[in-house]
Design a protein around this motif. Structure first.
Motif, mmCIF file in Angstrom:
data_model
loop_
_atom_site.group_PDB
_atom_site.id
_atom_site.type_symbol
_atom_site.label_atom_id
_atom_site.label_comp_id
_atom_site.label_asym_id
_atom_site.label_seq_id
_atom_site.Cartn_x
_atom_site.Cartn_y
_atom_site.Cartn_z
ATOM 1 N N ARG A 183 0.836 -1.203 0.000
ATOM 2 C CA ARG A 183 0.000 0.000 0.000
ATOM 3 C C ARG A 183 0.873 1.256 0.000
ATOM 4 N NH1 ARG A 183 -5.165 1.498 1.103
ATOM 5 N NH2 ARG A 183 -5.308 3.470 2.189
ATOM 6 N N GLN A 184 1.966 1.102 0.801
ATOM 7 C CA GLN A 184 2.922 2.220 0.870
ATOM 8 C C GLN A 184 3.488 2.495 -0.513
ATOM 9 O OE1 GLN A 184 3.053 3.359 3.822
ATOM 10 N NE2 GLN A 184 4.481 5.041 3.584
ATOM 11 N N CYS A 185 3.882 1.332 -1.181
ATOM 12 C CA CYS A 185 4.450 1.461 -2.535
ATOM 13 C C CYS A 185 3.419 2.092 -3.463
ATOM 14 C CB CYS A 185 4.856 0.095 -3.079
ATOM 15 S SG CYS A 185 6.284 -0.533 -2.231
ATOM 16 N N ARG A 186 2.163 1.518 -3.308
ATOM 17 C CA ARG A 186 1.113 2.046 -4.190
ATOM 18 C C ARG A 186 0.883 3.515 -3.902
ATOM 19 N NH1 ARG A 186 -2.314 -2.355 -3.468
ATOM 20 N NH2 ARG A 186 -3.744 -1.085 -2.268
ATOM 21 N N LEU A 187 0.872 3.809 -2.595
ATOM 22 C CA LEU A 187 0.675 5.211 -2.199
ATOM 23 C C LEU A 187 1.780 6.094 -2.754
ATOM 24 C CD1 LEU A 187 -0.601 5.212 1.452
ATOM 25 C CD2 LEU A 187 -1.588 6.401 -0.458
ATOM 26 N N GLY A 188 3.029 5.514 -2.622
ATOM 27 C CA GLY A 188 4.190 6.262 -3.126
ATOM 28 C C GLY A 188 4.028 6.522 -4.612
ATOM 29 N N ALA A 189 3.629 5.383 -5.318
ATOM 30 C CA ALA A 189 3.456 5.520 -6.780
ATOM 31 C C ALA A 189 2.335 6.503 -7.069
ATOM 32 C CB ALA A 189 3.145 4.158 -7.377
ATOM 33 N N ALA A 190 1.240 6.336 -6.251
ATOM 34 C CA ALA A 190 0.094 7.226 -6.465
ATOM 35 C C ALA A 190 0.486 8.670 -6.210
ATOM 36 C CB ALA A 190 -1.041 6.813 -5.551
ATOM 37 N N VAL A 191 1.301 8.842 -5.119
ATOM 38 C CA VAL A 191 1.728 10.210 -4.787
ATOM 39 C C VAL A 191 2.573 10.779 -5.916
ATOM 40 C CG1 VAL A 191 3.259 11.512 -3.266
ATOM 41 C CG2 VAL A 191 1.557 9.996 -2.287
ATOM 42 N N ALA A 192 3.498 9.868 -6.433
ATOM 43 C CA ALA A 192 4.359 10.335 -7.532
ATOM 44 C C ALA A 192 3.522 10.683 -8.754
ATOM 45 C CB ALA A 192 5.365 9.249 -7.867
ATOM 46 N N GLN A 193 2.552 9.732 -8.990
ATOM 47 C CA GLN A 193 1.690 9.948 -10.153
ATOM 48 C C GLN A 193 0.876 11.224 -9.984
ATOM 49 O OE1 GLN A 193 -0.649 6.511 -10.754
ATOM 50 N NE2 GLN A 193 -1.546 7.210 -12.654
ATOM 51 N N LEU A 201 -0.340 16.559 -10.879
ATOM 52 C CA LEU A 201 -0.534 17.929 -10.388
ATOM 53 C C LEU A 201 0.322 18.912 -11.169
ATOM 54 C CD1 LEU A 201 -0.799 17.764 -6.535
ATOM 55 C CD2 LEU A 201 -2.333 18.912 -8.080
ATOM 56 N N GLU A 202 1.599 18.439 -11.396
ATOM 57 C CA GLU A 202 2.491 19.319 -12.158
ATOM 58 C C GLU A 202 1.958 19.533 -13.567
ATOM 59 O OE1 GLU A 202 6.247 17.432 -11.880
ATOM 60 O OE2 GLU A 202 6.567 18.092 -9.816
ATOM 61 N N GLU A 203 1.484 18.366 -14.119
ATOM 62 C CA GLU A 203 0.938 18.449 -15.476
ATOM 63 C C GLU A 203 -0.290 19.343 -15.493
ATOM 64 O OE1 GLU A 203 -0.820 15.280 -18.592
ATOM 65 O OE2 GLU A 203 0.660 14.548 -17.177
ATOM 66 N N SER A 204 -1.129 19.110 -14.419
ATOM 67 C CA SER A 204 -2.349 19.901 -14.322
ATOM 68 C C SER A 204 -2.019 21.385 -14.158
ATOM 69 C CB SER A 204 -3.146 19.378 -13.148
ATOM 70 O OG SER A 204 -4.031 20.307 -12.700
ATOM 71 N N GLU A 205 -0.961 21.614 -13.345
ATOM 72 C CA GLU A 205 -0.510 22.991 -13.122
ATOM 73 C C GLU A 205 -0.096 23.634 -14.450
ATOM 74 O OE1 GLU A 205 0.228 24.308 -9.872
ATOM 75 O OE2 GLU A 205 0.746 26.237 -10.770
ATOM 76 N N GLU A 206 0.670 22.788 -15.203
ATOM 77 C CA GLU A 206 1.154 23.272 -16.507
ATOM 78 C C GLU A 206 -0.025 23.506 -17.442
ATOM 79 O OE1 GLU A 206 4.149 21.325 -19.587
ATOM 80 O OE2 GLU A 206 4.642 20.977 -17.496
ATOM 81 N N TYR A 207 -0.951 22.505 -17.364
ATOM 82 C CA TYR A 207 -2.134 22.567 -18.224
ATOM 83 C C TYR A 207 -2.971 23.804 -17.881
ATOM 84 C CZ TYR A 207 -6.644 21.059 -20.053
ATOM 85 O OH TYR A 207 -7.840 21.006 -20.695
ATOM 86 N N ASN A 208 -3.141 23.976 -16.533
ATOM 87 C CA ASN A 208 -3.935 25.129 -16.087
ATOM 88 C C ASN A 208 -3.277 26.429 -16.510
ATOM 89 O OD1 ASN A 208 -5.916 23.665 -14.943
ATOM 90 N ND2 ASN A 208 -5.023 23.621 -12.915
ATOM 91 N N ARG A 209 -1.923 26.430 -16.434
ATOM 92 C CA ARG A 209 -1.199 27.644 -16.817
ATOM 93 C C ARG A 209 -1.418 27.927 -18.300
ATOM 94 N NH1 ARG A 209 -0.052 31.948 -14.088
ATOM 95 N NH2 ARG A 209 0.692 33.315 -15.712
ATOM 96 N N ALA A 210 -1.312 26.795 -19.082
ATOM 97 C CA ALA A 210 -1.499 26.945 -20.524
ATOM 98 C C ALA A 210 -2.915 27.420 -20.805
ATOM 99 C CB ALA A 210 -1.234 25.624 -21.213
ATOM 100 N N LEU A 211 -3.877 26.794 -20.046
ATOM 101 C CA LEU A 211 -5.278 27.196 -20.217
ATOM 102 C C LEU A 211 -5.445 28.667 -19.888
ATOM 103 C CD1 LEU A 211 -7.698 24.532 -18.774
ATOM 104 C CD2 LEU A 211 -7.562 25.420 -21.061
#
Ligand code: ADP
Length: 811
Positions: free
Chosen positions: A265-275, A280-290
């Protein structure tokens, strides 16, 4: 790998835990054994003491009765009483002087009678010890002669301070042990050993199997009570230990499972957090572009209005770049008249957390921009900001205004239609109609909105109308004549059209209806007229026949008149020809005497016949000039007559135009110079095959006209050769010719009105004749350009070979 390590650790932990737990269990068991031994020891002491109380009783009885003669009888009674309360006691005995004389019960104890306790080797030590201690002594258990395990308690009896004898009680050890319930213990194996260390109950091995021990205190010495679990300590705790180990193993496995689950779960959480972080970064970038690419203006400002972030769409509305806007307050871009409204929106923002939508104008770089705004309050790091979306509605407003205008236009158009207009959908619901429909039918707007188109017709026509409406929706178009049924019940004939159209993806019928009452009336009249048509046709036929006869008479008449006209025309032509011939021959006849007049006049004027008086010379010069003028007039008339009579001859010859122009100039130059005019000649050699005399006549005509109608300035004669043709142009700086008069100058006998008309002689035939000669004899053309007051240019255009080319237009 981690799981494997975990399992090894668990196994080790399990072993260590097992060992510990085993110790714990054994300790607990020992505690339980100690507790049991305590209980059993206490019970054992109680059982022994109760029996020793009997000895005390016997001892007391004996001391009280040592002197009694019937001691034996008393003893029997007393001992019987004691025995009745303690059946397990094997023997009550009193041994005066150490020899057993009194005993109870006798049965079974016969061997004990008269036993000298001090002398018997089995009892001697104990008897002596009893004598010595003066208290109760208790022997170790031993096998009784009569069978069974027993032990003896004794106490010395004294008679007035002197040893008298021994009171003895023989105890049954099994009954004592039974009373202490040693044999009822199922879990532990118990063992008892006496003071000398001899095990008399249980297995002696119990004492070597690490037993729990308890000393059972006796009046003299103690017994040792020992307990070990049946089967040994290890066996007793084996099951619990196994359960424990199984539990621990299970717990470890569960823990491993939980740990692995947690880890996974930790690994999954870690992966989920990374994902999620990447998202979020992508969304941030996307939102910025938007934000940056959004066509809607977006702006973030502080509560005081200072703009901290805006996108290009917003900056673009102001005609600025983003950097130019940042740091400025939106109040700077808001016209003064919107400030109150702006403050109201800020109040709303404070109360509801959002504002707008509302519209205002912004002051842009190149004028004001109409915008619609809305926004909300946001909090970031404890500071409050306003997010706003700003939409440029300038175009939208314009489009709305255009739409309103279009709507008004279409409304006006529909209302101004001569007939009725209607638009309804497939459910026969009216969508639009014009005022005429309401007026014609007498229904209000609301009434029509609630009616179906079929309601506007009488019952007998509804089926037809329904069919036609179906036709429109299935085939696209149809038309019908039917009677509108007004609210008052009046029926009006109408011609209706229907066209299928799609409005908002919904099929509709659009059409107009035209009142055909007038046409119907006409049709009625026509029907009536048809009834009398035959009579009228017959009447008309008769009239036509009469007209035809009249027409035939008229045609006859016309024919006759036409013949007469043709004859008259012929006569006229003949007369004209005769006139021309008459003029030609008359002129010829006139010319002969006139030549004489001119010839003789010039001889006299030139004073070849003798000198003349000045007055004579002057008068004769007038005669000579008048004669010449008359001759030229006659010549012109002759030429005109010949041309009109078709009698003029063309005499082509080869000549050089240069010579012809030189000749013309020589003839008129003296007069030109005399008039004070400048003459310029541009002459070239050009051989022509044409009628030289007529070309010279035409050239002289336009050159003399130039001289006549020029008071001052200059005259220029120029030869302009071309390919197959040549032009002779004469330009002057004279009075010129107006546009209105231009059409007249080539007409015969036309002289234009001018100041020079009175002084300059002329006939009005010169240009008429020139044009005739140029076009009909030389096969050329004549044209002119002129500006009144500035001068004129007359140009004769002739082919190099007369008759070689057709005459171009212009003359
Ligand atoms: P006329 O004998 O009167 O000169 P023409 O037929 O030669 O008759 O000319 C007709 C009229 O055209 C003239 O009366 C004159 O008014 C006008 N006209 C002809 N040539 C010129 C010119 N070069 N400049 C101005 N007017 C002219």
């Amino acid at each position: 790998m981690a799981l494997l390590v975990w399992l090894v650790l668990c196994a080790l932990g399990c072993l260590a835990g097992g060992r510990w737990y085993q110790g714990y269990l054994v300790d607990r068991l020992r505690l339980s054994a100690a507790h049991l031994l305590g209980t059993k020891g206490t019970a054992l002491s109680a059982a022994i003491n109760r029996r020793l109380a009997l000895l005390e009783g016997l001892h007391t009885f004996s001391e009280a009765n040592v002197v009694a003669a019937d001691f034996g009888r008393r003893f029997e009674t007393y001992a019987a009483g004691l025995h009745a309360g303690a059946r397990d006691v094997r023997i009550f005995a009193v041994a005066p002087g150490g020899v057993i004389r009194y005993l109870y019960p006798v049965e079974g104890n016969e061997l004990a009678r008269d036993l000298d306790l001090f002398r018997d080797p089995h009892t001697r030590a104990d008897a002596l010890r009893t004598l010595k201690t003066r208290g109760i002594t208790l022997s170790d258990p031993y096998e009784l002669r009569q069978g069974g395990l027993g032990m003896v308690a004794r106490k010395s009896v004294y008679d007035r301070g002197r040893f008298w004898g021994l009171a003895t009680v023989g105890l049954n050890v099994p009954s004592i042990l039974s009373e202490a319930r040693l044999d009822e213990e199922s879990r532990f194996a118990l063992a008892l050993r006496d003071h000398s260390g001899r095990t008399f109950y249980g297995a002696s091995a119990t004492f070597s199997a690490a037993p729990v021990r308890l000393d059972v205190e006796l009046p003299e010495g103690h017994w040792e009570l020992a307990a070990v679990p049946k089967g040994g300590w290890q066996a007793a705790v084996r099951n619990d230990l196994l359960w424990f180990q199984a539990g621990v193993a299970l717990a470890a496995l569960c823990l491993a499972g939980i740990v692995s689950l947690v880890y996974e779960r930790q690994c999954r959480l870690g992966a989920a957090v990374a994902q999620r972080t990447a998202a979020l970064e992508e969304s941030e970038e996307y939102n910025r572009a938007l934000f940056e690419l959004s066509p809607t203006g977006l702006a973030l400002c502080r509560m005081d209005g200072r703009l901290v972030d805006v996108n290009q769409a917003f900056a673009g509305m102001l005609g600025l770049d983003v950097e130019e806007v940042l740091g400025h307050s939106y109040w700077e871009y808001t016209p003064q008249r919107y400030h109150d409204q702006e403050r109201e929106q800020l109040d709303r923002l404070e109360k509801a957390g959002r504002y707008g939508p509302y519209e205002k104008e912004l002051i842009g770089k190149s004028g004001q921009v109409q915008v619609r705004l809305q926004g909300r309050l946001v909090e970031h790091n404890g500071e409050r900001f306003i997010w706003s979306s700003i939409e440029d509605v300038t175009d939208q407003k314009k489009v709305q205004a255009d739409l309103r205008r279009e709507h008004r236009f279409s409304e006006g158009l529909i209302d101004s239609l001569p007939g009725v207009f209607y638009l309804y959908d497939e459910n026969l619901k009216f969508l639009r109609w014009n005022k005429n429909l309401e007026r014609v039918l007498g229904y209000t707007h609301e009434e029509i909105a609630a009616l179906s188109p079929l309601d506007l017709f009488a019952d007998d026509e509804r089926e037809l109308l329904q069919t036609k409406i179906r036709d429109v929706f299935s085939r696209g178009a149809s038309h019908v004549e039917a009677y509108f049924c007004t609210k008052e019940g009046e029926r009006i004939p109408y011609f209706f059209t229907g066209l299928k159209t799609e409005i908002d993806e919904c099929s509709c019928l659009i059409g107009i209806g035209i009142d055909i009452s007038a046409r119907k009336e006409l049709e009625r009249e026509l029907t009536e007229m048809n009834a009398t048509l035959e009579t009228r046709v017959a009447e008309r036929t008769r009239q036509l026949q009469e007209s035809r006869v009249e027409l035939e008479c008229l045609v006859e008449d016309l024919k006759e008149k036409s013949d007469q006209l043709a004859a008259a025309n012929e006569k006229l032509q003949e007369v004209d020809r005769l006139k021309s011939m008459f003029i030609a021959s008359m002129s010829h006849e006139l010319r002969t005497p006139l030549n004489s007049v001119i010839g003789y006049s010039s001889i006299i004027v030139n004073e070849w016949l003798g000198p003349l008086l000045p007055l004579q010379k002057e008068n004769l010069a007038i005669v000579l000039r008048a004669g010449k003028h008359l001759l030229s007039l006659i010549n012109d008339v002759i030429d005109v007559s010949k041309i009109e009579a078709g009698q003029i001859e063309v005499r082509p010859e080869e000549f050089d135009l240069f010579d012809l122009v030189t000749e013309a100039v020589q003839q008129l130059e003296p007069d030109i110079r005399r008039k004070g005019l400048e003459l310029r000649v541009v002459n070239v050699h050009q051989v022509l095959m044409s009628d030289r005399r007529r070309l010279l006549q035409a050239t002289l005509n336009i050159l003399s006209n130039a001289m006549k109608y020029t008071e001052a300035g200059s005259i220029e004669l120029a030869v302009l050769p071309g390919e197959g043709w040549v032009e002779v142009a004469v330009s002057d700086t004279g009075i010129g010719i107006s546009e209105q008069e231009a059409a007249l100058i080539f007409q015969p006998f036309q002289r234009l009105d001018s100041a020079l008309r009175g002084t300059v002689s002329g006939t009005g035939l010169g240009l008429y004749l020139t044009a005739k000669l140029v076009t009909e004899v030389l096969r050329g053309s004549i044209r002119f350009t002129s500006k009144p007051g500035s001068g004129s240019t007359f140009t004769i255009h002739v082919p190099l070979k007369a008759g070689a080319e057709p005459a171009p237009e212009g003359a």
